[in-house]
Each structure stands twice: as C-alpha cells, then as structure tokens.
Design an enzyme around this catalytic site. Sequence first.
Site, short mmCIF file in Angstrom:
data_model
loop_
_atom_site.label_atom_id
_atom_site.label_comp_id
_atom_site.label_asym_id
_atom_site.label_seq_id
_atom_site.Cartn_x
_atom_site.Cartn_y
_atom_site.Cartn_z
N LYS A 185 -7.85 22.50 2.39
CA LYS A 185 -8.69 22.88 1.25
C LYS A 185 -9.99 23.45 1.80
CE LYS A 185 -10.53 20.96 -3.08
NZ LYS A 185 -10.57 19.74 -3.94
N ASP A 209 -10.32 12.14 -12.77
CA ASP A 209 -9.70 13.40 -13.19
C ASP A 209 -8.18 13.32 -13.10
OD1 ASP A 209 -9.75 15.95 -14.25
OD2 ASP A 209 -9.97 16.94 -12.32
#
Length: 734
Positions: free
Chosen positions: A38, A132
Amino acid sequence: MDDWALPGFTEMGSLGEGGFGRVVLARHEESAQVVAIKYLYTRFAADPRRLAEFRYEAQILSRVSGPHIARLHQFVETPQGAAIIMEAVHGISLKEILGRQEKLEPEAALAILKGSLLGLAGAHAAGTVHRDYKPANVLVTREGQSKLVDFGIAVLAGQTGVAAGTPAYMAPEQWSGGIATPATDVYAATCVFFQCVAGHRPYEAERTEVLRTLHEYAPIPFGEVPEPVRDLIARGMAKDVAQRPSGAAEFVAELESSARKAYGDDWERNGWHRLAKGAGVLVALSPLALLGAGTAAAPVIAGGAAATTGGGIALGLKVTAAIAAVTAAAVGTVVVVDADSDDPPPPPTTTLAAMQVEVLTRAERLDGFDFNGKYVRITGLKDKAVEERVNKALMAPVDGWLTSVWSPGNPPEKEPDGDIPHMTTKAEVLRQDDKLLSVVYERSVDTVQLGNHGGYDVLTLVIDLSGGDVISTPDLFDDVDGNAERMLALEERLYASAKPGECLAEPPSEPKRLPARSMSDRYTEDAAVVQAAPAASGMVFHLRAFALGYPMVCNPTTVTVPYDRLLGLLSPRVKKLLGDTPAHRTKETDVGAFTITTPEKWSLRSSATPERSLVTADQCAGAQCAHVLFSDNSRVDPSTPAYEPGKPYHRSTGPRPCLSLGAPGETQGSPVLRVNELRPIGTRKAAYEEWQLTCSGGGVVTQRVWFLPKTRLVVVDEWNTPGLDKILEEARWH
C-alpha cells in the site's frame, strides 16, 4: 510522482486505488514471496499530518495478529514516499460477492460474519477498534476463511475522534465523534450481516444527514431478515452501546449459539459449502489467481536487533528477514514497526472542532403518517456521557410529538383527499455557551382530523451543559410559579416589554390575570400556559395569551423581556449560568442601515475591507473569534469581488478558511444549498440561504446568509450564533 516503487519488488498488478494511495500486488525478488504493498501518494507523503496518519495505520496493524487479519510485514519510509507491506490474501471482497449474488443464505452469511468477527476480536484484544468494518474490508478466501483488512481509521479503544467510517454502517456514537469501543465495530458488522441476508443495507438515504438520523433514531428493521437471526440483528444494532455485546468475542459466542440452534451443528460447514457454489468462481478470478501468484508462501519470521532509521527512530525488528534486509540495503531509510511494542505512538493530531450546535433534519415514514422536521444536536462536549444526555433531551420533543398525537397501534385515518397526515417540527437555538443551551421547538401536524388548521404546539427546552440536566420553566425563576404576587410582577414585565404589533402591546377587551401556577399547569400534554427560555438579548416567553383574555389567534404569543428587568425574579442557579455580573445585559449596536439589540459583551469591529465583524465571544483575538459578518456589497475591488446570491458567501480571490471549526489551514468546498427562503430583518424581508460546506479536512461548516438587495447589505453567520435570528427580527431600521 506517484508511480515510484520499492526496490527489490516486482509489481504484478493493481489491487485498487483510493483518495490517498494505491495498493499493488508484488513479488519480492529474493524470497519470491507475494505481498500486497500500500503506497501513500507522493503528494501526501510531503504532508506531515497525512504521513502521520499513514504511519499510525502501520502501528495499529503491528498490534493485531491472527488468522483472520491480513498481517503486517513492514512499514517503509523513503525520500520518495511511504509504503506498508502486508500479507496478500488469496480471495475476493465480500463487496464483490454481494455485487454478484445480492443476497446470501443465512448459514453462509453467518460463516463469513464469524470469521471476520474473530478478526475483530483479535483487534479488540489488542486494544484496537477498527471503525470501518464494511463489505469491501472483508476478504473471503478459497480455503473457506474470512479476513479483515484496512485499519486506516482505526483507533485505540476508548479514544474519541472525528466522525469517521462508512456512513451506511456507522454506529450512532460514531456520527458524533464519540468514544470508540469494540461495540462500535459490532454495530457495523451487524449492519453488513443484515445486508448479506436481506439483500440491502438496513438504512438507505441519498443525504448523509438523513442517513445519520436513521442510524441514530430509526427502528431496527430486523423484521426483514429470517426469523432465526432476528435476535442477533436486534442485539448487534442496538442504538445504545450498553445494549450491544461488549465486543466481537462476546458476539461470536452469541452467533455460535444462535446458528447451532437454528441450523444444526454443521451450520458453518454447510454455510461455506453454499457460499462456494456462487463465490468459488469469483475466488478463482481473484487478483492472485489471475496474475499467476498461486498460494503465497508463509513469511519466515525471524527476530532481529533494533533498527535505527536516519530520522532517529528506533523500533524493534520482527518481519520477514529477507524482505527487510533487501529493502533496507536498496532504499537506505526504513522505519519498521514492532509487533510486540507495548506503547505505540499516539494517533496523528487531528483538528477537532469545539462545541458545536447544529439544527438537523429527521425524516421517516411511520404508521399512517410521515414526519419531516428539524431537531437540534450538540457535539464537541468533553464529557461524552453528558453529551449523550443532552442529545437525548434535545430529541425528546420530537419523539414525544410523534407518539402523543397518535399513540402506537392507533394510526390515523387517511385524509379526505387520500393523503396521509404530515407532521413536522421547527427548531431554533436561542442561546448557547459553555454553560447553557436553550432551544424552542414549533411542532405541527397537517391534518383535518385535528380541526381545520391541524395541530400546533410550542415547547421550550433549557439544558444545563455541566451535567445535561433539563431546567424547567418554574426552575428558571425564584418562587414565581405558585406565588400569585410574584406571578403578577412577571405579568407586568411581560406587558412592559411587548413591542408594537405584538398581542400584549394592546390591552385585551376582557382582561384577566395569569393563574398562579401558569408555569406548571398544563395547557396541552407538554406545554404550560407560560414557557420561557434564555436568549442572547433576554428571556423569551411563549405565552398562551387566552389566559390574559386575548383571543385564541394570539396563542401562543412571544415576548422577550430584557434580563435587567428580571434580575429580581430569576433563580440563583440561572443567574449563575447567565453570569453573576451585569455582563449579560443588552446594548444597542448600529451596524449601518439598522440598529440591533445585542448582549452587552458583544463588540463590533471595523476593518479596511467591506466587512465588519460583530464579535460574540467573551475574550478572544484574531480572525478565529466567533463573529457575525456585516458586509457592504456595494464596495467592490479586484481583491474583494461582490457577493453573488445563489452561491456561498466568499469575497476574496483565495479560498475561504474553515475558521469556525478551529481549522484556519483548511478551506471550504463542495457547497450544498440546504435552505432558500425569505426571512425578516426588522420590518423588511431578506433573501436567506443556508449552505453546507465541506472543509478539506472533512469537517462541515454551516453558512447562513441574509441579503438585502436594495441596501446591498449581507449578513453572514458561520458560528451558529445563538439568538441571531431573533436579534435580526427585532432590528430597527434608520
């Protein structure tokens, strides 16, 4: 550039891109290990705040581990940017599965939920809340496992923060930036489970404001799911945190018990088998399979000495040895997080707004009628328990209205034209400071079943913000309610304060006296003959004027009595809340075309620009003081363009800062017009617009604008200034 790559890795394909970075599948050249990397976009790597947030995500990942969480291998910072190297999961997201199948068999949904809950349980055990949980962050593997990914907005349990998450799955406490607890994740996971078995999300709305209201107050729609899992839905989506399972581990135990009872001991195996029929093909098409990665080898974990980076950060090393060695040699600067660290650094500093009071909209369809009205909500109190009590009290007038006109189980009939009754509320904040909040609600229902004009009611609400207690009208005063002599003294002050055009300005044809208990004897179920609430310029009274002999058309009438006329009648508690000195007295302030009556402590400040600021704070300096702008639209130059109706107020060539959120470095954008109507300024009507503006840091500013075309005067409020509407209504034109 955003196409930089870590040396020693060969990129095999993209796994996705977002607002702050990209994720790629890559093979480590020396070990042949397949990983996911990432990358933070280069433009954000130069932003200390974004970089701190990215670094904190790696710190969070270092705290959690287990077979149901995508593992962290390494966090790298280089002169080119930053990257997180993590486990590549051979599978697809639950979002992709639902995109193809829409609805899952209950056993299959339970199997996925169990695995991801076990991932959450691992995070909770490490003191971390994900915040989340959503279908895109649950990966389903070909081996029959579900894994949790993306801890980008996770926090340590018990921390507060800005409202963050995916709106469709956010728990009520998340919307207000409340304390993050494991029960917050349980709520989101239950919402996703509901979507799996019902084929749609539990609450859906186009506007985020409405969605927030639904999550906070709408009934749980557990009747739309199969009966055996309704109790799980009801428990996991409870509005009150205390009514939910305390964390994922407790919820897993309840899930196991319910699943076994409803679907037998083989429920989990049967669930994965049923899921494989539809999802197996999708897993075969996962990025790892398509790119020929096969099954990624398990990382070789080896202990190592502490690594000191060029930036002076010393952290323990426990990652795949080959990856760490090659990366460090090739890049030169590596920051590695330690999975065994007991004290991770604090989360990145985020700009948090001070106490804010908002007027929001709630809309819903009920049994035989609908509701679309305003309510008041407060955020930013230091004590979240007090904040919750205050918000419950602020919602009570709406809830009470919805159940008092037609009781549950006794719906209204349809209207003669076939329509249904429509209920609504209006809400106005009269006064707000760090001690006191006062609001007035106007409540109405459009129906011929309650007379030609329907139903109408006014209710005042005063709250002591130190503990969240509601102060009733009798308690605002010292021995007035029940004391005929002191009630008469109040009545005289009401008459003396009435302005021309108000009912009390002229004596009634058959005068009467207010009953001694006018503040406690109920005229309606909720409202007494006399109600009061503190405002900026005085005490606002809502009076059932028929009690004084006036016609019913005067019900209710409103009178504002200056505080200096009430000093002998106010209770000691209210005097203290208002201020023990005469500072709460009022004065006249000339703003140019008209004069307004403001609290004495407010001050008008001029400048070289066409804007003058009416500063409303006790003590402050600089541009961040709470203030109301009075702007002369006839004064225009290249650096100060004219205000244009139909657009947010903005009279400079550069971006407008988010001063009212305490974030001068952030700028306003994404304007949404919420209200467009006429509102009074004295005896004239001004064009009124209410805009919602999203700041670059994610906060929201409500901008209110009054514009008088003939006088070229613009009034702007971005601070939710209490009582401003009433002050402008009572303005006196020159």
